[in-house]
Design an enzyme around this catalytic site. Structure first.
Site, PDB file in Angstrom:
ATOM      1  N   HIS A  24      48.201  96.091 105.164  1.00 21.18           N
ATOM      2  CA  HIS A  24      46.936  96.531 105.748  1.00 21.18           C
ATOM      3  C   HIS A  24      45.747  95.660 105.331  1.00 21.18           C
ATOM      4  O   HIS A  24      44.737  96.134 104.807  1.00 21.18           O
ATOM      5  CB  HIS A  24      46.662  98.026 105.580  1.00 21.18           C
ATOM      6  CG  HIS A  24      46.858  98.610 104.206  1.00 21.18           C
ATOM      7  ND1 HIS A  24      46.183  98.169 103.108  1.00 21.18           N
ATOM      8  CD2 HIS A  24      47.630  99.631 103.777  1.00 21.18           C
ATOM      9  CE1 HIS A  24      46.535  98.894 102.056  1.00 21.18           C
ATOM     10  NE2 HIS A  24      47.415  99.779 102.433  1.00 21.18           N
ATOM     11  N   HIS A  78      53.486 110.376  96.452  1.00 24.67           N
ATOM     12  CA  HIS A  78      52.463 109.805  97.351  1.00 24.67           C
ATOM     13  C   HIS A  78      53.046 109.727  98.754  1.00 24.67           C
ATOM     14  O   HIS A  78      54.188 109.302  98.935  1.00 24.67           O
ATOM     15  CB  HIS A  78      52.078 108.429  96.814  1.00 24.67           C
ATOM     16  CG  HIS A  78      51.080 107.683  97.621  1.00 24.67           C
ATOM     17  ND1 HIS A  78      50.121 108.292  98.388  1.00 24.67           N
ATOM     18  CD2 HIS A  78      50.876 106.348  97.773  1.00 24.67           C
ATOM     19  CE1 HIS A  78      49.378 107.362  98.974  1.00 24.67           C
ATOM     20  NE2 HIS A  78      49.824 106.176  98.629  1.00 24.67           N
ATOM     21  N   GLU A  80      51.895 107.994 101.538  1.00 22.85           N
ATOM     22  CA  GLU A  80      51.711 106.820 102.402  1.00 22.85           C
ATOM     23  C   GLU A  80      53.069 106.278 102.857  1.00 22.85           C
ATOM     24  O   GLU A  80      54.058 106.335 102.124  1.00 22.85           O
ATOM     25  CB  GLU A  80      50.891 105.745 101.670  1.00 22.85           C
ATOM     26  CG  GLU A  80      50.388 104.667 102.620  1.00 22.85           C
ATOM     27  CD  GLU A  80      49.300 103.767 102.022  1.00 22.85           C
ATOM     28  OE1 GLU A  80      48.923 103.947 100.852  1.00 22.85           O
ATOM     29  OE2 GLU A  80      48.828 102.874 102.760  1.00 22.85           O
ATOM     30  N   ASP A  82      54.676 103.587 103.118  1.00 24.07           N
ATOM     31  CA  ASP A  82      55.543 102.652 102.369  1.00 24.07           C
ATOM     32  C   ASP A  82      56.445 103.405 101.394  1.00 24.07           C
ATOM     33  O   ASP A  82      57.465 102.873 100.953  1.00 24.07           O
ATOM     34  CB  ASP A  82      54.728 101.559 101.666  1.00 24.07           C
ATOM     35  CG  ASP A  82      53.546 102.071 100.858  1.00 24.07           C
ATOM     36  OD1 ASP A  82      53.020 103.155 101.181  1.00 24.07           O
ATOM     37  OD2 ASP A  82      53.142 101.380  99.910  1.00 24.07           O
ATOM     38  N   ASP A 164      51.228 104.567  93.035  1.00 27.88           N
ATOM     39  CA  ASP A 164      50.716 103.214  93.283  1.00 27.88           C
ATOM     40  C   ASP A 164      50.044 102.595  92.054  1.00 27.88           C
ATOM     41  O   ASP A 164      49.907 101.371  91.973  1.00 27.88           O
ATOM     42  CB  ASP A 164      49.691 103.248  94.426  1.00 27.88           C
ATOM     43  CG  ASP A 164      50.360 103.177  95.798  1.00 27.88           C
ATOM     44  OD1 ASP A 164      51.441 102.587  95.910  1.00 27.88           O
ATOM     45  OD2 ASP A 164      49.775 103.706  96.755  1.00 27.88           O
ATOM     46  N   TYR A 192      46.104  93.536  92.808  1.00 30.27           N
ATOM     47  CA  TYR A 192      46.412  94.891  93.269  1.00 30.27           C
ATOM     48  C   TYR A 192      45.263  95.850  92.927  1.00 30.27           C
ATOM     49  O   TYR A 192      44.807  96.630  93.766  1.00 30.27           O
ATOM     50  CB  TYR A 192      47.721  95.348  92.616  1.00 30.27           C
ATOM     51  CG  TYR A 192      48.283  96.606  93.197  1.00 30.27           C
ATOM     52  CD1 TYR A 192      49.233  96.552  94.212  1.00 30.27           C
ATOM     53  CD2 TYR A 192      47.881  97.847  92.745  1.00 30.27           C
ATOM     54  CE1 TYR A 192      49.748  97.713  94.754  1.00 30.27           C
ATOM     55  CE2 TYR A 192      48.386  99.005  93.282  1.00 30.27           C
ATOM     56  CZ  TYR A 192      49.322  98.929  94.291  1.00 30.27           C
ATOM     57  OH  TYR A 192      49.829 100.077  94.831  1.00 30.27           O
ATOM     58  N   HIS A 225      55.347 100.106  93.088  1.00 24.80           N
ATOM     59  CA  HIS A 225      55.461  98.707  93.531  1.00 24.80           C
ATOM     60  C   HIS A 225      55.604  97.814  92.308  1.00 24.80           C
ATOM     61  O   HIS A 225      54.956  98.042  91.286  1.00 24.80           O
ATOM     62  CB  HIS A 225      54.201  98.251  94.269  1.00 24.80           C
ATOM     63  CG  HIS A 225      53.911  98.983  95.540  1.00 24.80           C
ATOM     64  ND1 HIS A 225      54.656  98.825  96.680  1.00 24.80           N
ATOM     65  CD2 HIS A 225      52.930  99.856  95.859  1.00 24.80           C
ATOM     66  CE1 HIS A 225      54.141  99.580  97.645  1.00 24.80           C
ATOM     67  NE2 HIS A 225      53.111 100.228  97.170  1.00 24.80           N
TER      68      HIS A 225
HETATM   69 FE1  FEO Z   1      49.372 103.921  98.783  1.00 23.54          FE
HETATM   70 FE2  FEO Z   1      52.041 101.981  98.074  1.00 23.54          FE
HETATM   71  O1  FEO Z   1      51.077 103.232  99.070  1.00 23.54           O
END
Ligand code: FEO
Length: 399
Positions: A24, A78, A80, A82, A164, A192, A225
């Site tokens: 994004h 979370h 989202e 991903d 995240d 990040y 991540h």
């Molecule tokens: Fe806020 Fe890695 O999604």
């Protein structure tokens, strides 16, 4: 597909996305990972899932340990996509006894997947969930970085599943912090934070204080991540603590775009002025530097000097896009100044100063404008502007 063991009966079962290059609007030049974790206990528990297209990678890793249909609980830290993109397929396959999520997580899941009948259980801080030998406890982390975000803590193993937070977009075959190049790790951790969490620095500050107050023993941080912090979780915590305070490093950035090289020539003289004051600086031409890489540098810099030519009574599109992007991330405690060449109307400098004022930068100059092509006296003024910024940096750092 190998699962990776974190501690006894706790495994990484996520997926590496080697190909993603845009997240994004954030350039992910080294790819990323979507981390999911499996806890083998009386209640077999999956913590988070992966992006929809990589579900088969996750399933293959789970199958190395257990039949996925034997999973009892799914924890959603979370929502989202991903991390939850493959959740509907997993729920259908697993038929879990519980989907554990925050109160806002349930709302977000309903608004994403429209499944009223899923077996939601709201995670409440202070109300632990026993899996048998192991125990889950929960931390409220609303707006870090979505309303639904929460952390899950595995009490006996002292593992913080941090969603995240403390992550990096770093796709590697290695899974742990001590296995990767430390400079690359810090570069990606910084990028990040600058692009995902910077806006929420006041909340990060409170979270770090809360973790210290709780005296939470953290043996590992397992984010959603990048690598798992098993050797040096303190490094990630310390970095977040510093960044959340918005302390400048005494350096300057000259971020610019140029139409016919006049603004570029001015940028070089602004740099020369900074150098005369002994200030380390970088020239970042937006034509060659992605906005998310520039934001990585903005995070720590003490001063941001913006340069842009005027186009159609406004800004060049790359500068306009960068300012919009930076406006959303709201960097803290910056010194600001602006310059640029123009032909007849010359609005760009004022627009940049207004943007920086809106961001509560300490804008130290009305801005320097040069008509068409600069000459030596104009360059002297550019050098003066650089020196003025340099002096302001030194005053702010007490030098
Ligand atoms: Fe806020 Fe890695 O999604």
């Amino acid at each position: 597909m190998n699962p990776i063991k974190l501690t006894e009966n706790v495994y990484w079962v996520g997926a590496v996305d080697w190909d993603v290059r845009d997240f994004h609007g954030y350039s992910t030049n080294r790819g990323t990972t979507y981390n999911a974790y499996l806890i083998m206990d009386e209640k077999i528990t999956l913590i988070d899932t992966v992006k929809k297209g990589l579900k088969s990678d996750m399933l293959a890793r789970i199958r190395e340990i257990v039949d996925p249909e034997k999973i009892d609980y799914i924890v959603v830290n979370h929502v989202e996509m991903d991390h939850s993109g493959s959740l509907p397929d997993m729920v259908e396959l697993v038929q879990p006894e519980k989907i554990i999520c925050s109160k806002m997580g349930k709302k977000a899941l309903l608004e994403h997947f429209h499944q009223k009948d899923w077996p939601y259980q709201i995670a409440v801080p202070g109300e632990d969930v026993s899996l048998g030998a192991k125990t889950l406890s929960f931390l409220e982390t609303r707006m870090l970085h979505w309303p639904d975000s929460m952390f899950t803590y595995l009490v006996e193993d002292q593992i913080l599943f941090s969603s995240d937070a403390f992550g990096e977009h770093l796709g590697t075959s290695e899974r742990f912090d001590d296995e990767v190049d430390q400079a690359v790790l810090m570069e990606e951790l910084t990028k990040y934070y600058a692009n995902i969490l910077l806006l929420y620095s006041p909340l990060v500050k409170k979270l770090i204080a809360k973790v210290k107050e709780m005296d939470l023993q953290i043996k590992m941080i397992a984010p959603d991540h990048g690598v798992i912090w098993r050797t040096n979780p303190g490094m990630a915590l310390e970095a977040y603590d510093q960044w959340s305070q918005g302390k400048g490093d005494g350096k300057a950035l000259v971020v610019y775009d140029t139409m016919w090289h006049s603004t570029e020539a001015m940028a070089k003289r602004v740099g020369a002025g900074l150098q005369k004051e002994g200030i380390s600086y970088q020239l970042l031409n937006l034509r060659y530097n992605h906005r998310s890489d520039v934001m990585r540098e903005v995070l720590n810099a003490s001063a941001i000097v913006l340069g842009c030519s005027t186009l159609n009574n406004g800004l060049l599109p790359r500068m306009a896009g960068f300012l919009m992007y930076m406006r959303g991330l709201r960097p803290l405690n910056k010194i600001g100044a602006a310059f640029g060449s123009f032909g007849w109307s010359g609005e760009a400098v004022k627009l940049m100063n207004t943007s920086m004022t809106d961001l509560k930068f300490n804008v130290i100059d009305d801005g320097l404008r040069v008509k068409y092509v600069p000459e030596e006296t104009d360059f002297d003024h550019c050098i003066e502007l650089g020196r003025k910024v340099g002096k302001a940096i030194k005053a702010s750092t007490g030098e």
